[in-house]
Design a protein around this motif. Structure first.
Motif, PDB file in Angstrom:
ATOM      1  N   TYR A   1       0.353  32.028  65.606  1.00 41.74           N
ATOM      2  CA  TYR A   1       0.554  30.859  64.761  1.00 41.74           C
ATOM      3  C   TYR A   1       1.647  31.188  63.750  1.00 41.74           C
ATOM      4  O   TYR A   1       1.808  32.333  63.337  1.00 41.74           O
ATOM      5  N   VAL A   2       2.364  30.146  63.310  1.00 41.42           N
ATOM      6  CA  VAL A   2       3.395  30.319  62.297  1.00 41.42           C
ATOM      7  C   VAL A   2       3.107  29.383  61.127  1.00 41.42           C
ATOM      8  O   VAL A   2       2.664  28.239  61.330  1.00 41.42           O
ATOM      9  N   GLN A   3       3.314  29.897  59.934  1.00 40.95           N
ATOM     10  CA  GLN A   3       3.102  29.099  58.722  1.00 40.95           C
ATOM     11  C   GLN A   3       4.388  29.110  57.916  1.00 40.95           C
ATOM     12  O   GLN A   3       4.761  30.121  57.313  1.00 40.95           O
ATOM     13  N   TYR A   4       5.072  27.974  57.897  1.00 36.05           N
ATOM     14  CA  TYR A   4       6.283  27.838  57.102  1.00 36.05           C
ATOM     15  C   TYR A   4       5.899  27.601  55.643  1.00 36.05           C
ATOM     16  O   TYR A   4       4.787  27.130  55.361  1.00 36.05           O
ATOM     17  N   PRO A   5       6.774  27.904  54.727  1.00 37.55           N
ATOM     18  CA  PRO A   5       6.444  27.793  53.306  1.00 37.55           C
ATOM     19  C   PRO A   5       5.877  26.425  52.947  1.00 37.55           C
ATOM     20  O   PRO A   5       6.460  25.387  53.264  1.00 37.55           O
ATOM     21  N   GLY A   6       4.708  26.437  52.298  1.00 38.15           N
ATOM     22  CA  GLY A   6       4.091  25.208  51.828  1.00 38.15           C
ATOM     23  C   GLY A   6       3.442  24.362  52.894  1.00 38.15           C
ATOM     24  O   GLY A   6       3.056  23.214  52.628  1.00 38.15           O
ATOM     25  N   GLU A   7       3.298  24.893  54.102  1.00 30.35           N
ATOM     26  CA  GLU A   7       2.742  24.099  55.201  1.00 30.35           C
ATOM     27  C   GLU A   7       1.507  24.767  55.788  1.00 30.35           C
ATOM     28  O   GLU A   7       1.139  25.884  55.436  1.00 30.35           O
ATOM     29  N   GLY A   8       0.844  24.030  56.681  1.00 31.58           N
ATOM     30  CA  GLY A   8      -0.296  24.586  57.404  1.00 31.58           C
ATOM     31  C   GLY A   8       0.164  25.431  58.574  1.00 31.58           C
ATOM     32  O   GLY A   8       1.353  25.706  58.733  1.00 31.58           O
ATOM     33  N   LEU A   9      -0.791  25.856  59.386  1.00 27.47           N
ATOM     34  CA  LEU A   9      -0.465  26.696  60.536  1.00 27.47           C
ATOM     35  C   LEU A   9      -0.070  25.831  61.729  1.00 27.47           C
ATOM     36  O   LEU A   9      -0.689  24.807  62.009  1.00 27.47           O
ATOM     37  N   GLN A  10       0.947  26.303  62.433  1.00 26.58           N
ATOM     38  CA  GLN A  10       1.363  25.643  63.668  1.00 26.58           C
ATOM     39  C   GLN A  10       1.169  26.623  64.816  1.00 26.58           C
ATOM     40  O   GLN A  10       1.531  27.793  64.694  1.00 26.58           O
TER      41      GLN A  10
ATOM     42  N   PHE B   1      -4.111  22.863  63.390  1.00 26.96           N
ATOM     43  CA  PHE B   1      -4.386  22.849  61.959  1.00 26.96           C
ATOM     44  C   PHE B   1      -3.729  21.680  61.250  1.00 26.96           C
ATOM     45  O   PHE B   1      -2.634  21.237  61.612  1.00 26.96           O
ATOM     46  N   GLY B   2      -4.411  21.234  60.207  1.00 28.07           N
ATOM     47  CA  GLY B   2      -3.825  20.295  59.280  1.00 28.07           C
ATOM     48  C   GLY B   2      -2.846  21.003  58.360  1.00 28.07           C
ATOM     49  O   GLY B   2      -2.734  22.232  58.374  1.00 28.07           O
ATOM     50  N   PRO B   3      -2.157  20.235  57.520  1.00 29.18           N
ATOM     51  CA  PRO B   3      -1.123  20.809  56.645  1.00 29.18           C
ATOM     52  C   PRO B   3      -1.685  21.585  55.463  1.00 29.18           C
ATOM     53  O   PRO B   3      -0.946  22.297  54.781  1.00 29.18           O
TER      54      PRO B   3
END
Lengths: 109, 114
Positions: free
Chosen positions: A36-45, B105-107
């Motif tokens: 999973y990747v989490q960009y700044p200020g965002e949830g997990l993708q 996941f949600g934000p």
């Protein structure tokens, strides 16, 4: 119990460099594996996943191969971009989902 | 994948108050999950919410502190009760869809407690 161990960060690379983020797992069975990747200020993708041994997950130039013999699922990308700067989480799912500690990647121009 | 929204996206709250976080999914899902991500840390599962039954809490999390509702197959709420600064975290909901072992996941909701 089931667990994931990730390469500690932070990792800083120059644009177009090769990326490897190591991930190994411990599981009493045959888990599915994820990045999973989490960009700044965002949830997990969800970036990519593999559900059985020797499967290769790939997405957006990232790849990871499910290696049962070494219990590993290392994330690789041949040429990183500034936009790849994010926190990357390795995870496994067997009965529930377990996450690694996360590795922060910073790519400099 | 699933389209998941959370409200609020962020909030700053006073000690001792409560905040309810909403999670809305664009289609029906069986299981919804709530996670906490403390600053600079990985994700910790708080509870699993199935429609029509009580949520299942992980060790270290109790219903009185984190009550959860799951009134239908597309919606859930998590309340953080009697907040303290230690509750300052990102709270994320997730769902499984298509395959039971993949979560989306949600934000996230970024909570700061003063």
């Amino acid at each position: 119990g089931d667990s994931v161990t990730q390469m500690e960060g932070p990792v800083t690379l120059s644009e177009e460099a090769f990326l490897t983020i190591n991930c190994t797992y411990t599981a009493t069975g045959y888990p599915s594996l994820f990045w999973y990747v989490q960009y700044p200020g965002e949830g997990l993708q969800l970036l990519l996943k593999a559900t059985k041994a020797d499967d290769k997950g790939s997405n957006k130039g990232f790849e990871a191969t499910y290696r049962k013999e070494t219990t590993s699922f290392h994330l690789e990308k041949g040429s990183v971009q500034v936009s790849d700067s994010a926190v990357y989480f390795c995870a496994l799912s067997i009965n529930d989902m377990r996450f690694g500690a996360g590795t922060r990647l910073t790519v400099k121009p | 994948s699933a389209v998941i929204s959370q409200k609020p996206s962020r909030d700053i709250c006073q000690r001792g108050t409560s905040l309810t976080i909403q999670c809305q999914v664009d289609s029906q899902v069986t299981m919804m999950f709530w996670y906490r991500q403390q600053p600079g840390q990985s994700l910790t599962l708080i509870a699993t919410a199935n429609q029509g039954s009580e949520a299942t809490y992980e060790s270290g999390f109790v219903i009185d502190k984190f009550p959860i509702s799951r009134p239908n197959l597309t919606f859930s709420t998590l309340t953080v009760s009697n907040m303290s600064p230690e509750d300052s975290s990102i709270y994320l909901c997730s769902v499984d869809r298509q395959t039971v072992d993949t979560q989306y996941f949600g934000p996230g909701t970024r909570l700061t407690v003063l």
